[in-house]
Design a protein around this motif. Sequence first.
Motif, PDB file in Angstrom:
ATOM      1  N   ARG A   1     -11.590  -0.803  -8.256  1.00  0.00           N
ATOM      2  CA  ARG A   1     -11.688  -1.497  -9.545  1.00  0.00           C
ATOM      3  C   ARG A   1     -13.167  -1.815  -9.783  1.00  0.00           C
TER       4      ARG A   1
ATOM      5  N   PRO B   1     -11.055  -4.723   0.541  1.00  0.00           N
ATOM      6  CA  PRO B   1      -9.738  -5.236   0.160  1.00  0.00           C
ATOM      7  C   PRO B   1      -9.389  -6.585   0.776  1.00  0.00           C
TER       8      PRO B   1
ATOM      9  N   HIS C   1      -6.922  -3.139  -3.433  1.00  0.00           N
ATOM     10  CA  HIS C   1      -8.001  -2.216  -3.804  1.00  0.00           C
ATOM     11  C   HIS C   1      -9.359  -2.732  -3.342  1.00  0.00           C
TER      12      HIS C   1
ATOM     13  N   ARG D   1       0.814  -1.209   0.000  1.00  0.00           N
ATOM     14  CA  ARG D   1       0.000   0.000   0.000  1.00  0.00           C
ATOM     15  C   ARG D   1       0.850   1.264   0.000  1.00  0.00           C
TER      16      ARG D   1
ATOM     17  N   TRP E   1      -5.641  -3.203   5.668  1.00  0.00           N
ATOM     18  CA  TRP E   1      -6.306  -2.224   4.790  1.00  0.00           C
ATOM     19  C   TRP E   1      -6.932  -1.096   5.600  1.00  0.00           C
TER      20      TRP E   1
ATOM     21  N   THR F   1     -13.326  -3.416  -4.779  1.00  0.00           N
ATOM     22  CA  THR F   1     -13.912  -3.788  -6.067  1.00  0.00           C
ATOM     23  C   THR F   1     -15.414  -3.563  -6.017  1.00  0.00           C
TER      24      THR F   1
ATOM     25  N   THR G   1     -13.554   4.959   3.510  1.00  0.00           N
ATOM     26  CA  THR G   1     -12.599   5.659   2.646  1.00  0.00           C
ATOM     27  C   THR G   1     -12.440   7.113   3.086  1.00  0.00           C
TER      28      THR G   1
ATOM     29  N   ALA H   1      -6.942   3.299  -0.774  1.00  0.00           N
ATOM     30  CA  ALA H   1      -7.082   2.154  -1.673  1.00  0.00           C
ATOM     31  C   ALA H   1      -7.878   2.545  -2.908  1.00  0.00           C
ATOM     32  N   PRO H   2      -7.409   2.208  -4.101  1.00  0.00           N
ATOM     33  CA  PRO H   2      -8.149   2.536  -5.313  1.00  0.00           C
ATOM     34  C   PRO H   2      -9.371   1.631  -5.475  1.00  0.00           C
TER      35      PRO H   2
END
Length: 491
Positions: A440, A462, A413, A26, A313, A415, A486, A437-438
């Motif tokens: 997807r 994650p 990430h 990360r 995470w 999702t 987030t 965290a991105p």
Amino acid sequence: MNEPLDVLIAGAGPTGTTLAIDLLRRGLAVRIVDKAPHPFAGSRAKGIQPRTLEVFDDLGVLDAVLAGSSDYPRLGIHLGPVTVPWRMFRNREPSAGVPHPNTRLMPQYRTDSVLHDRLGKLGGRVEYGRELAGFDQDDTTVTATVTGAGGPERITARYLVGADGGSSAVRKHLGVGFVGETDDQDRMLIVDAVTTGLSRDRWHVWPGAKGRFAGACPLPHTDLFQWMIRLAPDEEPPDGEEAVTRRIQAHTRDRHLAVRDIRWRSVFRPNIRLTEAYRRGRVFLAGDAAHVHTPAGAQGLNTGIQDAYNLGWKLGQVLAGADVRLLDSYEAERLPIAAGVLGLSTEKYEGFAKLDPSSLRRGKDEQQLSLTYHGGPLAPAGRDRTKTLRVGDRAPDAALPGSRLFDTYRGPHFTVVAYGPKATAASGELDWPAVGAPLRRITIQACDSYGFEGDTLLLVRPDGYLGHIATRDFLESTSAAVRTMTPEVAG
């Protein structure tokens, strides 16, 4: 003044190293120290459960683990001249939702080695011979004193994680209670040694009077067996090849058995304890520092790895700016799991001494695939669900054209999985922060293991658990769930 480290980890066993790997990928600044002078050399925890195999897949070490392990052998229960075969596990074929359905056997020193190798590839390293002597914390940092051959060092970090075993210095310094019991009269000698006179196609067990037993498990891809010998209350544990051989022969009544080249020896006492808290301020406990188990059922190592996977995470998100209350969910989710696993392993251990057939079997309870976070702060009751899944469940795998759903989940990430046109449209409109965290996004056409009955939008955390399910109000309800996990989306 130097910028504080993000996370300092005390303890470089499987739990601490798993956490360090997850944090490093990360992009966080991490140090991991261990008071031992060198890596652990024994077999100790040797069962790797299916859910842990999924974690290892995500962390990039699964191939090495599969190459260094084996399926569990059948038991061979020696009753005088008769040997009764017994299968602890019913090996299963992979399914759409469970790609790794069988528990694997691998000595702990090899698991440690695989994880340490991955840590090194990410730019980290274990600092051996470095003991945490104490620490202080305030509202923003933890400052720890770490001693070693070069003298004491003061290390300032935003967070400290104690993964330093059952006798955890971190837990003791926090003053957190460790509730349970240790039976000093119940001891087991564990020895890793080359053994003559035994076939390697069985985990051999010799039951005895008053719950005494001896067992010998072949360690895969070695010439070693792990011997487990339950000692009498006042018995002096044998030491050395000749003394251990005499003890084995006396119990088994087989003069052909002998050990040589002892690689590791330990005397184990059942220590059944659970911490009163997983967190105090900026300091966390994980693995054996928070819960210690009997060896029955292969639960301790696996539960510790799941602790680390849950915490990693969340630390990353809070360090990126998410609400600090996200860290409260670590204890809320993991402490009940540890309590349940503790009861399971204790029951198996007590039954094993009596050769209770149910204690010799292993099934879905041990595999940790069905553990959930239902009712926790990130999975409150009353949320939408599919025909088969609720928020807080493990997100299963599924076959996709040319790949698998786990291929999409692999990485640090979140999702979003969309099924149906309305969910797909909401997925495209979902705002996501530029830090932390991105995200997807994936749209799927069919997925039996998820039980879709209509348009559905899923948010997968994650760590591979379902963070939200929306079957209506797709964008609004999913956005609300996202905000709890987030940093804020910049306006």
